[in-house]
Design a protein around this motif. Structure first.
Motif, PDB file in Angstrom:
ATOM      1  N   ALA A  94     -13.145  65.354  -1.379  1.00  0.00           N
ATOM      2  CA  ALA A  94     -14.601  65.569  -0.677  1.00  0.00           C
ATOM      3  C   ALA A  94     -15.365  66.467  -1.290  1.00  0.00           C
ATOM      4  O   ALA A  94     -15.092  67.322  -2.115  1.00  0.00           O
ATOM      5  N   VAL A  95     -16.768  66.268  -1.040  1.00  0.00           N
ATOM      6  CA  VAL A  95     -17.659  66.994  -1.660  1.00  0.00           C
ATOM      7  C   VAL A  95     -18.366  67.880  -0.514  1.00  0.00           C
ATOM      8  O   VAL A  95     -19.057  67.372   0.447  1.00  0.00           O
ATOM      9  N   ILE A  96     -18.219  69.190  -0.664  1.00  0.00           N
ATOM     10  CA  ILE A  96     -18.629  70.096   0.524  1.00  0.00           C
ATOM     11  C   ILE A  96     -19.623  71.068   0.009  1.00  0.00           C
ATOM     12  O   ILE A  96     -19.203  71.826  -0.961  1.00  0.00           O
ATOM     13  N   ASP A  97     -20.695  71.237   0.478  1.00  0.00           N
ATOM     14  CA  ASP A  97     -21.881  72.423  -0.061  1.00  0.00           C
ATOM     15  C   ASP A  97     -21.197  73.801   0.429  1.00  0.00           C
ATOM     16  O   ASP A  97     -20.232  73.961   1.217  1.00  0.00           O
ATOM     17  N   GLU A  98     -21.359  74.442  -0.609  1.00  0.00           N
ATOM     18  CA  GLU A  98     -20.817  75.941  -0.567  1.00  0.00           C
ATOM     19  C   GLU A  98     -21.309  76.749   0.955  1.00  0.00           C
ATOM     20  O   GLU A  98     -20.857  77.557   1.232  1.00  0.00           O
ATOM     21  N   THR A  99     -22.478  76.274   1.531  1.00  0.00           N
ATOM     22  CA  THR A  99     -22.976  76.786   2.503  1.00  0.00           C
ATOM     23  C   THR A  99     -22.357  76.346   3.733  1.00  0.00           C
ATOM     24  O   THR A  99     -22.730  76.744   4.920  1.00  0.00           O
ATOM     25  N   VAL A 100     -21.427  75.498   3.605  1.00  0.00           N
ATOM     26  CA  VAL A 100     -20.889  74.682   4.961  1.00  0.00           C
ATOM     27  C   VAL A 100     -19.928  75.681   5.349  1.00  0.00           C
ATOM     28  O   VAL A 100     -19.089  76.276   4.961  1.00  0.00           O
ATOM     29  N   LYS A 101     -19.814  75.862   7.035  1.00  0.00           N
ATOM     30  CA  LYS A 101     -18.972  76.610   7.669  1.00  0.00           C
ATOM     31  C   LYS A 101     -17.963  75.863   8.537  1.00  0.00           C
ATOM     32  O   LYS A 101     -18.533  74.747   9.403  1.00  0.00           O
ATOM     33  N   ILE A 102     -16.798  75.929   8.345  1.00  0.00           N
ATOM     34  CA  ILE A 102     -15.811  75.106   8.865  1.00  0.00           C
ATOM     35  C   ILE A 102     -14.825  76.096   9.687  1.00  0.00           C
ATOM     36  O   ILE A 102     -14.233  76.835   8.917  1.00  0.00           O
ATOM     37  N   LYS A 103     -14.694  75.590  11.115  1.00  0.00           N
ATOM     38  CA  LYS A 103     -13.578  76.629  11.739  1.00  0.00           C
ATOM     39  C   LYS A 103     -12.290  75.961  11.724  1.00  0.00           C
ATOM     40  O   LYS A 103     -12.065  74.688  11.016  1.00  0.00           O
ATOM     41  N   GLU A 104     -11.306  76.661  12.098  1.00  0.00           N
ATOM     42  CA  GLU A 104      -9.786  76.352  11.834  1.00  0.00           C
ATOM     43  C   GLU A 104      -9.478  75.000  12.455  1.00  0.00           C
ATOM     44  O   GLU A 104     -10.055  74.529  13.515  1.00  0.00           O
ATOM     45  N   GLY A 105      -8.360  74.256  11.672  1.00  0.00           N
ATOM     46  CA  GLY A 105      -7.958  73.144  12.393  1.00  0.00           C
ATOM     47  C   GLY A 105      -8.688  71.995  11.995  1.00  0.00           C
ATOM     48  O   GLY A 105      -8.279  70.704  12.199  1.00  0.00           O
ATOM     49  N   THR A 106      -9.643  72.084  11.238  1.00  0.00           N
ATOM     50  CA  THR A 106     -10.493  70.814  10.803  1.00  0.00           C
ATOM     51  C   THR A 106      -9.908  70.154   9.368  1.00  0.00           C
ATOM     52  O   THR A 106      -9.528  70.724   8.749  1.00  0.00           O
ATOM     53  N   VAL A 107     -10.013  68.952   9.558  1.00  0.00           N
ATOM     54  CA  VAL A 107      -9.513  68.079   8.499  1.00  0.00           C
ATOM     55  C   VAL A 107     -10.649  67.295   8.006  1.00  0.00           C
ATOM     56  O   VAL A 107     -11.124  66.525   8.591  1.00  0.00           O
ATOM     57  N   ILE A 108     -10.700  67.294   6.732  1.00  0.00           N
ATOM     58  CA  ILE A 108     -11.925  66.593   5.750  1.00  0.00           C
ATOM     59  C   ILE A 108     -11.159  65.575   5.050  1.00  0.00           C
ATOM     60  O   ILE A 108     -10.245  66.138   4.147  1.00  0.00           O
ATOM     61  N   MET A 109     -11.332  64.450   5.047  1.00  0.00           N
ATOM     62  CA  MET A 109     -10.603  63.265   4.372  1.00  0.00           C
ATOM     63  C   MET A 109     -11.260  62.682   3.034  1.00  0.00           C
ATOM     64  O   MET A 109     -12.432  63.249   2.644  1.00  0.00           O
ATOM     65  N   ALA A 110     -10.708  61.967   2.277  1.00  0.00           N
ATOM     66  CA  ALA A 110     -11.205  61.490   1.063  1.00  0.00           C
ATOM     67  C   ALA A 110     -12.697  61.115   0.950  1.00  0.00           C
ATOM     68  O   ALA A 110     -12.930  60.307   1.754  1.00  0.00           O
ATOM     69  N   ASN A 111     -13.212  61.446  -0.107  1.00  0.00           N
ATOM     70  CA  ASN A 111     -14.631  60.843  -0.372  1.00  0.00           C
ATOM     71  C   ASN A 111     -15.808  61.338   0.700  1.00  0.00           C
ATOM     72  O   ASN A 111     -16.745  60.912   0.834  1.00  0.00           O
ATOM     73  N   ALA A 112     -15.445  62.275   1.663  1.00  0.00           N
ATOM     74  CA  ALA A 112     -16.443  62.662   2.690  1.00  0.00           C
ATOM     75  C   ALA A 112     -17.336  63.464   1.938  1.00  0.00           C
ATOM     76  O   ALA A 112     -17.026  64.231   0.924  1.00  0.00           O
ATOM     77  N   ALA A 113     -18.731  63.492   2.463  1.00  0.00           N
ATOM     78  CA  ALA A 113     -19.714  64.431   1.746  1.00  0.00           C
ATOM     79  C   ALA A 113     -20.399  65.222   2.898  1.00  0.00           C
ATOM     80  O   ALA A 113     -20.639  64.746   3.974  1.00  0.00           O
TER      81      ALA A 113
END
Ligand SMILES: CC(C)(COP(=O)(O)OP(=O)(O)OC[C@H]1O[C@@H](n2cnc3c(N)ncnc32)[C@H](O)[C@@H]1OP(=O)(O)O)[C@@H](O)C(=O)NCCC(=O)NCCS
Length: 205
Positions: A94-113
Motif C-alpha cells: 500500500a502507498v500511504i502519504d506520510e501526512t495521512v492520519k489513521i486511527k486504531e483498528g484500521t486495515v489497509i489492503m494490498a495496492n491501496a493508495a
C-alpha cells in the motif's frame, strides 16, 4: 520476542487480514469467532470466541476482521470497554502519504493508495487496490471495497459502506450509514442514509 496477534472474525476477509499480519512480522496468529463450528481459518487456528479476549489481553495485539460495519463497531466497542487498544495493519504494497492520519483498528489492503492529508477513522477497511485521494475524511467504521476510487476532498460518514468498483467524484460528502452499491458513480452529495446504485448513483427506494 514473538509478535502475536488475535484476529477477531474467521472469514475470507480474515484470511486476507492474516496475510497482512504475517507480512507485518507477526509470527503467532490466531482467530476468535463466535461461530464455534469454526476450528481454523486458512493456516491458523480458531482458538475461541469473542468471550475469550481477556486471556490474550496484554500478550497479543488485536485486530477485527469483520466486513459488516455494524458488527465491527460492536466488537470495537467491546474491546474499548476492556481497555484493549487495537493495532492497525497496512499491507507493505500500500502507498500511504506520510501526512495521512489513521486511527486504531484500521486495515489497509494490498495496492491501496492513500494520498496527502487523508484522515481515516477507527476500524475502517481500505480494501484491495482502492484509492483515497487527497484530503478525504473517512469517519469510523467505513468500509471501502476493492477497486473503489474516492477523489479528493470527499467526506464519508460513519459506518458507510462503498461497494466494489464504485467511484466517488471530488468535493462530495456522503452521510453516515449508506450502502453505495457495486459500480455506482456518486456525483452529488448524499444527505440521506440508504442504498444508492447506478450511474449516476440514485437512492434505491
Ligand atoms: C448491495 C448488494 C449486495 C445488493 O444486491 P441485491 O441484494 O441483489 O439487491 P436487491 O435485491 O436489493 O436488488 C436487486 C435488483 O437490483 C439490481 N442490482 C443489485 N445490485 C446492483 C448494482 N450494484 N448496480 C445496479 N443494479 C444492481 C439487481 O440486478 C436487481 O435488479 P432486478 O430487480 O431488475 O433483477 C449489491 O448491490 C452490491 O453492491 N454488491 C457488492 C458487494 C461487494 O462490494 N463486495 C465486496 C466486499 S469486500
Amino acid at each position: 520476542m514473538n509478535k502475536k496477534i488475535v484476529i477477531i472474525g474467521a472469514s475470507g476477509h480474515g484470511k486476507v487480514v492474516a496475510n497482512i499480519a504475517k507480512l507485518n512480522g507477526y509470527d503467532e496468529i490466531l482467530f476468535l469467532d463466535d461461530d464455534t463450528s469454526k476450528k481454523s481459518c486458512g493456516r491458523y487456528p480458531v482458538a475461541g470466541t469473542s468471550k475469550d479476549i481477556r486471556q490474550y489481553k496484554g500478550n497479543y495485539d488485536f485486530i477485527i476482521a469483520i466486513g459488516n460495519n455494524r458488527i465491527r463497531e460492536k466488537i470495537s466497542d467491546m474491546l474499548e470497554r476492556e481497555n484493549i487498544k487495537q493495532t492497525t495493519l497496512i499491507h507493505p504494497s500500500a502507498v500511504i502519504d506520510e501526512t495521512v492520519k489513521i486511527k486504531e483498528g484500521t486495515v489497509i489492503m494490498a495496492n491501496a493508495a492513500v494520498n496527502a492529508e487523508v484522515q481515516i477513522g477507527r476500524s475502517c477497511i481500505i480494501n484491495t487496490s482502492s484509492s483515497i485521494d487527497h484530503e478525504c475524511i473517512l469517519e469510523d467504521y467505513v468500509h471501502v471495497s476493492p477497486g473503489v476510487h474516492v477523489a479528493g476532498t470527499v467526506s464519508i460518514g460513519k459506518s458507510t459502506w462503498i461497494g466494489i468498483g464504485a467511484t466517488i467524484i471530488n468535493n462530495l460528502s456522503i452521510c453516515a450509514n449508506c450502502n453505495i452499491r457495486a459500480g455506482a458513480v456518486v456525483v452529488k452529495d448524499v444527505i440521506e442514509s440508504g442504498d444508492y446504485q447506478g450511474v449516476p448513483a440514485k437512492k434505491k427506494e
